[in-house]
Design a protein around this motif. Structure first.
Motif, PDB file in Angstrom:
ATOM      1  N   GLY A 196      -0.282   6.785   8.691  1.00 19.51           N
ATOM      2  CA  GLY A 196       0.050   5.412   9.080  1.00 19.51           C
ATOM      3  C   GLY A 196      -1.197   4.597   9.380  1.00 19.51           C
ATOM      4  O   GLY A 196      -1.311   3.427   8.982  1.00 19.51           O
ATOM      5  N   THR A 197      -2.158   5.221  10.055  1.00 21.36           N
ATOM      6  CA  THR A 197      -3.430   4.558  10.359  1.00 21.36           C
ATOM      7  C   THR A 197      -4.153   4.198   9.075  1.00 21.36           C
ATOM      8  O   THR A 197      -4.689   3.088   8.933  1.00 21.36           O
ATOM      9  N   ARG A 198      -4.162   5.110   8.110  1.00 16.06           N
ATOM     10  CA  ARG A 198      -4.844   4.853   6.840  1.00 16.06           C
ATOM     11  C   ARG A 198      -4.166   3.736   6.048  1.00 16.06           C
ATOM     12  O   ARG A 198      -4.841   2.887   5.452  1.00 16.06           O
ATOM     13  N   LEU A 199      -2.833   3.739   6.018  1.00 18.58           N
ATOM     14  CA  LEU A 199      -2.109   2.682   5.299  1.00 18.58           C
ATOM     15  C   LEU A 199      -2.401   1.313   5.904  1.00 18.58           C
ATOM     16  O   LEU A 199      -2.681   0.342   5.192  1.00 18.58           O
TER      17      LEU A 199
ATOM     18  N   LEU B 122       6.866   9.905  -2.513  1.00 20.04           N
ATOM     19  CA  LEU B 122       6.427   8.879  -1.577  1.00 20.04           C
ATOM     20  C   LEU B 122       6.291   9.478  -0.181  1.00 20.04           C
ATOM     21  O   LEU B 122       7.247   9.987   0.394  1.00 20.04           O
ATOM     22  N   ALA B 123       5.076   9.441   0.357  1.00 15.93           N
ATOM     23  CA  ALA B 123       4.801   9.970   1.694  1.00 15.93           C
ATOM     24  C   ALA B 123       4.786   8.862   2.732  1.00 15.93           C
ATOM     25  O   ALA B 123       5.008   9.105   3.915  1.00 15.93           O
ATOM     26  N   GLY B 124       4.531   7.628   2.293  1.00 16.16           N
ATOM     27  CA  GLY B 124       4.504   6.496   3.211  1.00 16.16           C
ATOM     28  C   GLY B 124       4.155   5.231   2.472  1.00 16.16           C
ATOM     29  O   GLY B 124       3.745   5.258   1.305  1.00 16.16           O
ATOM     30  N   GLY B 125       4.303   4.130   3.154  1.00 15.21           N
ATOM     31  CA  GLY B 125       3.966   2.864   2.525  1.00 15.21           C
ATOM     32  C   GLY B 125       3.970   1.721   3.509  1.00 15.21           C
ATOM     33  O   GLY B 125       4.511   1.816   4.610  1.00 15.21           O
ATOM     34  N   LEU B 126       3.321   0.656   3.087  1.00 10.70           N
ATOM     35  CA  LEU B 126       3.272  -0.584   3.850  1.00 10.70           C
ATOM     36  C   LEU B 126       3.622  -1.715   2.907  1.00 10.70           C
ATOM     37  O   LEU B 126       3.086  -1.786   1.800  1.00 10.70           O
TER      38      LEU B 126
ATOM     39  N   VAL C 269       0.872  -1.170   0.000  1.00 10.14           N
ATOM     40  CA  VAL C 269       0.000   0.000   0.000  1.00 10.14           C
ATOM     41  C   VAL C 269       0.911   1.223   0.000  1.00 10.14           C
ATOM     42  O   VAL C 269       1.803   1.330   0.849  1.00 10.14           O
ATOM     43  N   TRP C 270       0.684   2.141  -0.927  1.00 10.77           N
ATOM     44  CA  TRP C 270       1.554   3.309  -1.082  1.00 10.77           C
ATOM     45  C   TRP C 270       0.758   4.596  -0.941  1.00 10.77           C
ATOM     46  O   TRP C 270      -0.396   4.664  -1.362  1.00 10.77           O
ATOM     47  N   ALA C 271       1.376   5.631  -0.389  1.00  8.30           N
ATOM     48  CA  ALA C 271       0.767   6.959  -0.293  1.00  8.30           C
ATOM     49  C   ALA C 271       1.738   7.973  -0.885  1.00  8.30           C
ATOM     50  O   ALA C 271       2.932   7.957  -0.568  1.00  8.30           O
TER      51      ALA C 271
END
Length: 168
Positions: free
Chosen positions: A90-93, A60-64, A51-53
Motif C-alpha cells: 500500500g505504501t509503494r502504491l 491483482l495484488a493491489g491498486g490505486l 497504479v496496479w500491482a
C-alpha cells in the motif's frame, strides 16, 4: 408576490445530469477567478491516475485509482489483497501515485477520504493530515478527509495564495 409552479422529479437521467454539470461548471467558472484561470489549461481536466500491482502469478495484488486536477492528486480507491497486506505494498502504491502526480503532472498536494475502520492511521504514517471528520457517515462510522503536501520538503499545506508573503 409571484407564484411559480414547478414539476419535481426524482428519476435518474444521464442527459439532465450532464446538462446540470455543464451549467454548474459555467456558474462556478463565472463566480471564481481561480476556476476561470484554469479554463483552457491542462489543469482544467481531471486526468485519471491508476497504479496496479500484480503478484508472481499475475493476479491483482493491489491498486490505486485516482485522478489529478488543478494541481491536486485525488485518491478515490486504494486496496491491497489481504494476502499481501503488511508487506508495504500500500505504501509503494501510494508513493508511486504521489510521485507521478508531483513529478509528471505538477501536483502540489493530495487528498482522500477513508473510514475509521479502514486506514486513517496508515495515511497519517504516510504524511497525511486529517482536515475533516464526519461522524456517523454512514451511521456508526466516521469518515475522515486527509490531505498531504507533495513538495519534496515536508510541512503543512499552504494557507495563503501564491505570491503572498510567507506563502509556500
Amino acid at each position: 408576490m409571484v407564484c411559480r409552479m414547478f414539476r419535481i422529479e426524482t428519476e435518474v437521467d444521464k442527459e439532465r445530469r450532464d446538462l446540470l454539470r455543464a451549467r454548474l461548471l459555467e456558474a462556478n467558472t463565472a463566480a471564481s477567478p481561480v476556476l476561470r484561470a484554469l479554463r483552457g489549461t491542462p489543469g482544467e481536466r481531471e486526468v485519471p491516475l491508476h497504479v496496479w500491482a500484480f503478484d508472481a502469478a499475475g493476479d491483482l495484488a493491489g491498486g490505486l485509482v485516482g485522478h489529478t486536477w488543478a494541481s491536486w492528486l485525488y485518491v478515490a480507491y486504494l486496496w491491497v489483497d489481504e494476502h499481501h497486506r503488511g508487506a508495504g505494498l500500500g505504501t509503494r502504491l501510494l508513493a508511486q501515485a504521489e510521485r507521478v502526480a508531483r513529478e509528471e503532472r505538477g501536483c502540489l498536494a493530495a487528498r482522500l477520504e477513508t473510514w475509521d475502520f479502514q486506514a486513517p492511521e496508515f495515511y497519517r504514517k504516510q504524511g497525511y493530515e486529517v482536515v475533516c471528520v464526519i461522524p456517523d457517515y454512514p451511521p456508526g462510522i466516521t469518515e475522515y478527509t486527509l490531505t498531504k503536501k507533495l513538495s519534496r520538503a515536508a510541512g503543512p499545506l499552504p494557507t495563503a495564495p501564491p505570491g503572498t508573503p510567507g506563502a509556500r
